[in-house]
Each structure stands twice: as C-alpha cells, then as structure tokens.
Design a protein around this motif. Structure first.
Motif, PDB file in Angstrom:
ATOM      1  N   ALA A 158       0.907  -1.401   0.209  1.00  0.00           N
ATOM      2  CA  ALA A 158      -0.054   0.113  -0.106  1.00  0.00           C
ATOM      3  C   ALA A 158       1.089   1.201  -0.114  1.00  0.00           C
ATOM      4  O   ALA A 158       0.366   2.247  -0.336  1.00  0.00           O
ATOM      5  CB  ALA A 158      -0.929  -0.123   1.188  1.00  0.00           C
ATOM      6  N   THR A 159       2.099   1.353   0.482  1.00  0.00           N
ATOM      7  CA  THR A 159       2.564   2.407   0.425  1.00  0.00           C
ATOM      8  C   THR A 159       3.686   2.625  -0.902  1.00  0.00           C
ATOM      9  O   THR A 159       4.155   3.791  -1.062  1.00  0.00           O
ATOM     10  CB  THR A 159       4.039   2.620   1.604  1.00  0.00           C
ATOM     11  N   GLY A 160       3.575   1.830  -1.611  1.00  0.00           N
ATOM     12  CA  GLY A 160       4.203   1.628  -3.070  1.00  0.00           C
ATOM     13  C   GLY A 160       3.390   2.725  -3.928  1.00  0.00           C
ATOM     14  O   GLY A 160       2.256   3.273  -3.463  1.00  0.00           O
ATOM     15  N   ILE A 180      -2.982  -2.498   3.103  1.00  0.00           N
ATOM     16  CA  ILE A 180      -1.865  -3.882   3.576  1.00  0.00           C
ATOM     17  C   ILE A 180      -0.871  -3.250   3.508  1.00  0.00           C
ATOM     18  O   ILE A 180      -0.426  -3.265   2.257  1.00  0.00           O
ATOM     19  CB  ILE A 180      -2.366  -5.099   3.003  1.00  0.00           C
ATOM     20  N   SER A 181       0.191  -3.181   4.538  1.00  0.00           N
ATOM     21  CA  SER A 181       1.630  -2.415   4.224  1.00  0.00           C
ATOM     22  C   SER A 181       2.298  -2.811   5.440  1.00  0.00           C
ATOM     23  O   SER A 181       1.876  -3.337   6.431  1.00  0.00           O
ATOM     24  CB  SER A 181       1.140  -0.807   4.395  1.00  0.00           C
ATOM     25  N   GLY A 182       3.490  -2.703   5.116  1.00  0.00           N
ATOM     26  CA  GLY A 182       4.693  -3.121   5.942  1.00  0.00           C
ATOM     27  C   GLY A 182       5.160  -2.094   6.843  1.00  0.00           C
ATOM     28  O   GLY A 182       5.959  -2.188   7.681  1.00  0.00           O
ATOM     29  N   ASP A 200      -0.881  -4.181   9.396  1.00  0.00           N
ATOM     30  CA  ASP A 200       0.373  -4.546   9.115  1.00  0.00           C
ATOM     31  C   ASP A 200       0.710  -5.715   8.497  1.00  0.00           C
ATOM     32  O   ASP A 200       0.584  -6.786   9.091  1.00  0.00           O
ATOM     33  CB  ASP A 200       1.329  -4.239  10.514  1.00  0.00           C
ATOM     34  N   ARG A 201       1.349  -5.748   7.355  1.00  0.00           N
ATOM     35  CA  ARG A 201       1.496  -6.988   6.822  1.00  0.00           C
ATOM     36  C   ARG A 201       2.523  -8.062   7.754  1.00  0.00           C
ATOM     37  O   ARG A 201       2.198  -9.301   7.560  1.00  0.00           O
ATOM     38  CB  ARG A 201       2.054  -7.033   5.411  1.00  0.00           C
ATOM     39  N   HIS A 202       3.091  -7.633   8.576  1.00  0.00           N
ATOM     40  CA  HIS A 202       3.944  -8.403   9.459  1.00  0.00           C
ATOM     41  C   HIS A 202       3.104  -9.465  10.428  1.00  0.00           C
ATOM     42  O   HIS A 202       3.529 -10.277  10.953  1.00  0.00           O
ATOM     43  CB  HIS A 202       4.999  -7.697  10.211  1.00  0.00           C
ATOM     44  N   GLY A 268      -5.671 -10.423 -14.759  1.00  0.00           N
ATOM     45  CA  GLY A 268      -4.159  -9.802 -14.931  1.00  0.00           C
ATOM     46  C   GLY A 268      -4.268  -8.504 -15.410  1.00  0.00           C
ATOM     47  O   GLY A 268      -5.022  -7.980 -16.316  1.00  0.00           O
ATOM     48  N   ILE A 269      -3.138  -7.735 -14.652  1.00  0.00           N
ATOM     49  CA  ILE A 269      -3.073  -6.621 -15.216  1.00  0.00           C
ATOM     50  C   ILE A 269      -1.786  -6.428 -15.750  1.00  0.00           C
ATOM     51  O   ILE A 269      -0.837  -6.591 -14.851  1.00  0.00           O
ATOM     52  CB  ILE A 269      -3.375  -5.514 -13.901  1.00  0.00           C
ATOM     53  N   ALA A 270      -1.693  -6.103 -16.933  1.00  0.00           N
ATOM     54  CA  ALA A 270      -0.433  -5.825 -17.681  1.00  0.00           C
ATOM     55  C   ALA A 270      -0.706  -4.454 -18.533  1.00  0.00           C
ATOM     56  O   ALA A 270      -0.891  -4.317 -19.483  1.00  0.00           O
ATOM     57  CB  ALA A 270      -0.121  -7.039 -18.757  1.00  0.00           C
ATOM     58  N   GLY A 319      11.435  -0.305   0.359  1.00  0.00           N
ATOM     59  CA  GLY A 319      11.322   0.877   1.090  1.00  0.00           C
ATOM     60  C   GLY A 319      10.671   2.037   0.443  1.00  0.00           C
ATOM     61  O   GLY A 319      10.767   2.992   0.903  1.00  0.00           O
ATOM     62  N   SER A 320       9.929   1.593  -0.693  1.00  0.00           N
ATOM     63  CA  SER A 320       9.367   2.595  -1.378  1.00  0.00           C
ATOM     64  C   SER A 320       8.150   3.448  -0.435  1.00  0.00           C
ATOM     65  O   SER A 320       7.651   2.649   0.484  1.00  0.00           O
ATOM     66  CB  SER A 320       8.570   2.321  -2.634  1.00  0.00           C
ATOM     67  N   PHE A 321       8.014   4.628  -0.801  1.00  0.00           N
ATOM     68  CA  PHE A 321       6.999   5.589   0.030  1.00  0.00           C
ATOM     69  C   PHE A 321       6.375   6.409  -0.888  1.00  0.00           C
ATOM     70  O   PHE A 321       6.953   7.350  -1.297  1.00  0.00           O
ATOM     71  CB  PHE A 321       7.351   6.201   1.096  1.00  0.00           C
TER      72      PHE A 321
HETATM   73  N1  LIG Z   1       1.224  -5.458 -13.915  1.00  0.00           N
HETATM   74  C1  LIG Z   1       1.741  -4.155 -14.342  1.00  0.00           C
HETATM   75  O1  LIG Z   1       1.601  -3.676 -15.421  1.00  0.00           O
HETATM   76  C2  LIG Z   1       2.541  -3.262 -13.190  1.00  0.00           C
HETATM   77  C3  LIG Z   1       2.687  -2.013 -13.299  1.00  0.00           C
HETATM   78  C4  LIG Z   1       3.304  -1.315 -12.501  1.00  0.00           C
HETATM   79  C5  LIG Z   1       4.020  -2.218 -11.213  1.00  0.00           C
HETATM   80  N2  LIG Z   1       3.809  -3.251 -11.273  1.00  0.00           N
HETATM   81  C6  LIG Z   1       4.216  -4.054 -10.278  1.00  0.00           C
HETATM   82  O2  LIG Z   1       3.617  -3.836  -8.846  1.00  0.00           O
HETATM   83  C7  LIG Z   1       4.537  -4.061  -7.875  1.00  0.00           C
HETATM   84  C8  LIG Z   1       4.361  -2.324  -7.330  1.00  0.00           C
HETATM   85  O3  LIG Z   1       5.072  -1.670  -8.086  1.00  0.00           O
HETATM   86  P1  LIG Z   1       5.299  -0.153  -7.626  1.00  0.00           P
HETATM   87  O4  LIG Z   1       5.650   0.670  -8.614  1.00  0.00           O
HETATM   88  O5  LIG Z   1       4.109   0.183  -6.641  1.00  0.00           O
HETATM   89  O6  LIG Z   1       6.484  -0.381  -6.603  1.00  0.00           O
HETATM   90  P2  LIG Z   1       6.982   0.446  -5.308  1.00  0.00           P
HETATM   91  O7  LIG Z   1       6.493   1.745  -5.424  1.00  0.00           O
HETATM   92  O8  LIG Z   1       8.444  -0.088  -5.144  1.00  0.00           O
HETATM   93  O9  LIG Z   1       5.900  -0.477  -4.067  1.00  0.00           O
HETATM   94  C9  LIG Z   1       6.496  -1.806  -3.685  1.00  0.00           C
HETATM   95  C10 LIG Z   1       5.744  -2.023  -2.453  1.00  0.00           C
HETATM   96  O10 LIG Z   1       5.453  -3.387  -2.037  1.00  0.00           O
HETATM   97  C11 LIG Z   1       5.901  -3.597  -0.730  1.00  0.00           C
HETATM   98  N3  LIG Z   1       6.581  -4.957  -0.613  1.00  0.00           N
HETATM   99  C12 LIG Z   1       8.044  -4.433  -0.997  1.00  0.00           C
HETATM  100  N4  LIG Z   1       8.767  -5.697  -0.717  1.00  0.00           N
HETATM  101  C13 LIG Z   1       7.684  -6.628  -0.185  1.00  0.00           C
HETATM  102  C14 LIG Z   1       7.737  -7.651   0.247  1.00  0.00           C
HETATM  103  N5  LIG Z   1       9.049  -8.500   0.252  1.00  0.00           N
HETATM  104  N6  LIG Z   1       6.593  -8.326   0.677  1.00  0.00           N
HETATM  105  C15 LIG Z   1       5.667  -7.845   0.785  1.00  0.00           C
HETATM  106  N7  LIG Z   1       5.436  -6.322   0.394  1.00  0.00           N
HETATM  107  C16 LIG Z   1       6.534  -6.009  -0.035  1.00  0.00           C
HETATM  108  C17 LIG Z   1       6.073  -2.211  -0.153  1.00  0.00           C
HETATM  109  O11 LIG Z   1       4.882  -1.799   0.400  1.00  0.00           O
HETATM  110  P3  LIG Z   1       4.567  -1.951   2.021  1.00  0.00           P
HETATM  111  O12 LIG Z   1       5.798  -1.794   2.808  1.00  0.00           O
HETATM  112  O13 LIG Z   1       3.590  -0.802   2.155  1.00  0.00           O
HETATM  113  O14 LIG Z   1       3.803  -3.265   2.184  1.00  0.00           O
HETATM  114  C18 LIG Z   1       6.582  -1.520  -1.283  1.00  0.00           C
HETATM  115  O15 LIG Z   1       6.249  -0.082  -0.909  1.00  0.00           O
HETATM  116  C19 LIG Z   1       5.927  -4.308  -8.331  1.00  0.00           C
HETATM  117  O16 LIG Z   1       6.025  -5.673  -8.400  1.00  0.00           O
HETATM  118  C20 LIG Z   1       5.714  -4.034  -9.780  1.00  0.00           C
HETATM  119  O17 LIG Z   1       6.804  -4.596 -10.595  1.00  0.00           O
HETATM  120  C21 LIG Z   1       3.076  -4.102 -12.132  1.00  0.00           C
END
Ligand SMILES: NC(=O)c1ccc[n+]([C@@H]2O[C@H](COP(=O)([O-])OP(=O)(O)OC[C@H]3O[C@@H](n4cnc5c(N)ncnc54)[C@H](OP(=O)(O)O)[C@@H]3O)[C@@H](O)[C@H]2O)c1
Length: 330
Positions: A158-160, A180-182, A200-202, A268-270, A319-321
């Motif tokens: 959720a913080t990504g 759902i977030s860590g 908290d996902r933990h 599926g989301i692509a 670590g994304s936020f």
């Molecule tokens: N299908 C598509 O078209 C598409 C498009 C964009 C992105 N994506 C994918 O979607 C995902 C998110 O992308 P994003 O750009 O939002 O990335 P992001 O900004 O880096 O966010 C990812 C988030 O996932 C959580 N996370 C990271 N490591 C984790 C772990 N080991 N276990 C559980 N949660 C974890 C963290 O959130 P918390 O700490 O809040 O849990 C993190 O902030 C990536 O896998 C990316 O490849 C797919």
C-alpha cells in the motif's frame, strides 16, 4: 547534430552498466513523434532495469524510463503537432525503445497519448505507470461487475506507487479500501488518502484453509506469493482479484476453491501493452472522475535526471513510499 543527456543502460561482455551519457537525437530508436521530455517517474520496473537486477530490456543499449511526458518537437504523424503536450507509459519504453530518462525521446504515434487538459506533465508523471496500472485494475474490475456493495477492496504493497495511487483512485470511485502495508509509521498517510483500515502485513496470519469468511469485495495485489494466496480465500462471491505485481514473490500456490465455490475472478493486469482504446479510456477516467485527489501527498520525491539511480536501491529493498518524479527539463 543535436546532442542531449540520457540515463543509458548497457549490457555486454563487460556486464551491466548504466549512467548519464551524451547522445545524438539521430541515434534514438524509431518513432514518429519526437518529444522534448519534461518529466518522467520511477517505477519498480525502472529500478530492475537500471540496476540490471531484472531482465527488462530486450536489447541494449537503451535509455531507461518506462514513463515520459513532454512537448512535441516534430511529428511525422498528422495526429500530433509541434507544441502538443503528450505522455506515454509502458508501451515498449526501456524495453524495446529508448525510454523517458533522456532530454529527447521518439515515440511511436500509436503509443503516444495527448496530455489530457486537466493534467500537467508533472501530474501525469506522478500518476505514470503506477496510477495507470491502478486505473486499469479498477476499469477491468468494474467491467467484471465489481461494485462497492460487494465489500472493501484490500490493497497490498500500500505504500508503493501503485498502492498509494490505488487507495486514492478506488476511494474516489466510492470503494472502501483496506490498506495492507509493512510500514506502520505510514498508516496516517494511507488513512489521509482514504483507507479506512490499515493492516500491518507483518501481523498477517493466514490459516492456510482453502476458504475463509468473505471479508473483502476484491483485491488489488502488488505483492504476489503467500500474501496473494492468503487473500484469495477471503474474497466475496463474484469479487475480483486484480494481479499487478510481485514485490514479495512471483510464486502463487493456491487451490481452485475460491474460483469454483465463490466465482472469484483473477484479472491479470499488464499495463505496458494495453490496447489503444483501453489505454485512452483509462487516461480519460484518470484525468476525469478518477483523477487522484492527493497527488501532492503521493509525490514524495523529485529527483533530477542525473540522480535517478539514487532511488533504485531503496525501491528494490521494499522501502518505497509513494511516487518519485524525475525532472528532465523545466
Ligand atoms: N502489471 C503491471 O502492469 C505493473 C505496473 C506497475 C507495477 N507493477 C508491479 O507492481 C508492484 C508494485 O509496483 P510499484 O511501482 O508500486 O513499486 P513500489 O513503489 O516499489 O512499491 C512496492 C511496495 O510493495 C511492498 N513490498 C515490497 N517488498 C515487499 C515484500 N518483500 N513483501 C511484501 N510487500 C513488499 C512495499 O509496500 P508496504 O511496505 O506498504 O507493504 C512497497 O512499498 C511491483 O512488483 C511492480 O513490478 C506491475
């Protein structure tokens, strides 16, 4: 010959390397629309490509950056003219085409989107692939009969970027969202975006049973693995699970029960290769009734082109936020 700066990615006998280089416009990959880039953004895929930790590019070298927004300098396609503001997300950028981490980019007209009047180029890049992905998930879910009355939507990661934009977009569309977030220290921000509950996902403890009580109307999953498998049994009859990411794991071990007993659909989301008509529809919504209301909160970082690589490590470490935008010019 006009030269410009770009973050260029190489993979050869010497291994992976990437950094700022000077190159000529004539050396860009082909496309009808030459664009002076203003803003790009950082997505998980950019971090994989830029560090070489994931195989994203299909050939080398290419400029990184799967997103770009800027102004048309010249166009061989009559649909675009000099001075038009445009954007592109995915669409082969930084996979088969030079991407948005450069002062110029050539876009195929078929993948070029006219910037909606209600968005600036910077706002379009705060949304970028992340927001487009969340919007595409909402579009696909609603097309498959998702409604707020089915129950709350759980959003993982959720913080990504996808997560925070997803919370904003889904709540704006009338859904209750459980985040759902860590990162428990970010729950206040997730609530400010509209999440009614933060988990908290933990602390998640999945029973491992093939069916659970139906607590969620649907799921937007960025994480994969055990988290995705754990939520599927808790989705209400005919709810949808939109599968976006693998930030946790690409694996999925589950049973057929949620699908055959409750009619749960996996969508599926692509985002990268989304068909033109669907792409236009998602951007029409994202610039209209689904326009995120908290873009200033969601954009947590702005970096110059030469500093783009500084963000990659944190992202790949979970670590994304929020979203990072990349200032190319302007
Ligand atoms: N299908 C598509 O078209 C598409 C498009 C964009 C992105 N994506 C994918 O979607 C995902 C998110 O992308 P994003 O750009 O939002 O990335 P992001 O900004 O880096 O966010 C990812 C988030 O996932 C959580 N996370 C990271 N490591 C984790 C772990 N080991 N276990 C559980 N949660 C974890 C963290 O959130 P918390 O700490 O809040 O849990 C993190 O902030 C990536 O896998 C990316 O490849 C797919």
């Amino acid at each position: 010959m006009t030269t410009f700066r770009a973050f260029r990615i190489h993979q050869d006998d010497a291994g992976h390397r990437a950094g700022i280089e000077t190159m000529a416009i004539e050396d860009l990959t082909a496309g009808e629309v030459l664009v002076r880039a203003e803003w790009s953004s950082v997505n998980y895929k950019d971090a994989l490509a830029g560090t070489g930790k994931g195989k994203i590019l299909r050939h080398y070298p290419l400029n990184g950056g799967i997103d770009v927004a800027g102004t048309v300098v010249a166009s061989a396609d009559p649909a675009f003219r000099e001075g038009d503001r445009v954007l592109a997300t995915g669409s082969g950028l930084s996979e088969t085409l030079d991407g948005g981490y450069g002062e110029y980019v050539r876009l195929p007209a078929a993948w070029t989107v006219a910037l909606p009047a209600s968005l600036t180029t910077r706002e379009a890049m705060i949304i970028g692939t992340a927001g487009f992905t969340a919007g595409l998930a909402l579009l696909r879910m609603t097309e498959n009969r998702q409604t707020p009355s089915l129950g709350p939507i759980a959003i993982t990661g959720a913080t990504g970027g996808v997560g925070m934009l997803g919370i904003d977009i889904f709540t704006g569309a009338g859904y209750e969202v459980h985040a759902i977030s860590g990162k428990a220290d970010r729950f206040d921000t997730l609530r400010a975006l509209g999440a009614t509950t933060c988990v908290d996902r933990h602390t998640l403890a999945f029973s491992g049973k093939p069916m659970e009580s139906a607590r969620y109307g649907g799921l937007l999953d960025n994480v994969g693995g055990a988290t995705l498998a754990g939520f599927l049994p808790a989705i209400a009859p005919y709810g949808n699970a939109a599968i976006c990411g693998l930030a946790g794991s690409p694996a999925l071990a589950t049973t057929v029960m949620p699908f055959i007993i409750r009619g749960v659909s996996v969508l599926g989301i692509a985002s990268a290769g989304t068909a033109r008509d669907v792409r236009d529809e998602v951007w029409r919504r994202l610039s209209g009734e689904w326009k995120p209301r908290h873009l200033d909160t969601i954009c947590t970082k702005e970096v110059a082109l030469e500093d783009v690589a500084s963000v990659f490590g944190t992202m790949l470490d979970g670590g994304s936020f929020g979203r990072t935008v990349v200032r190319i010019a302007g």
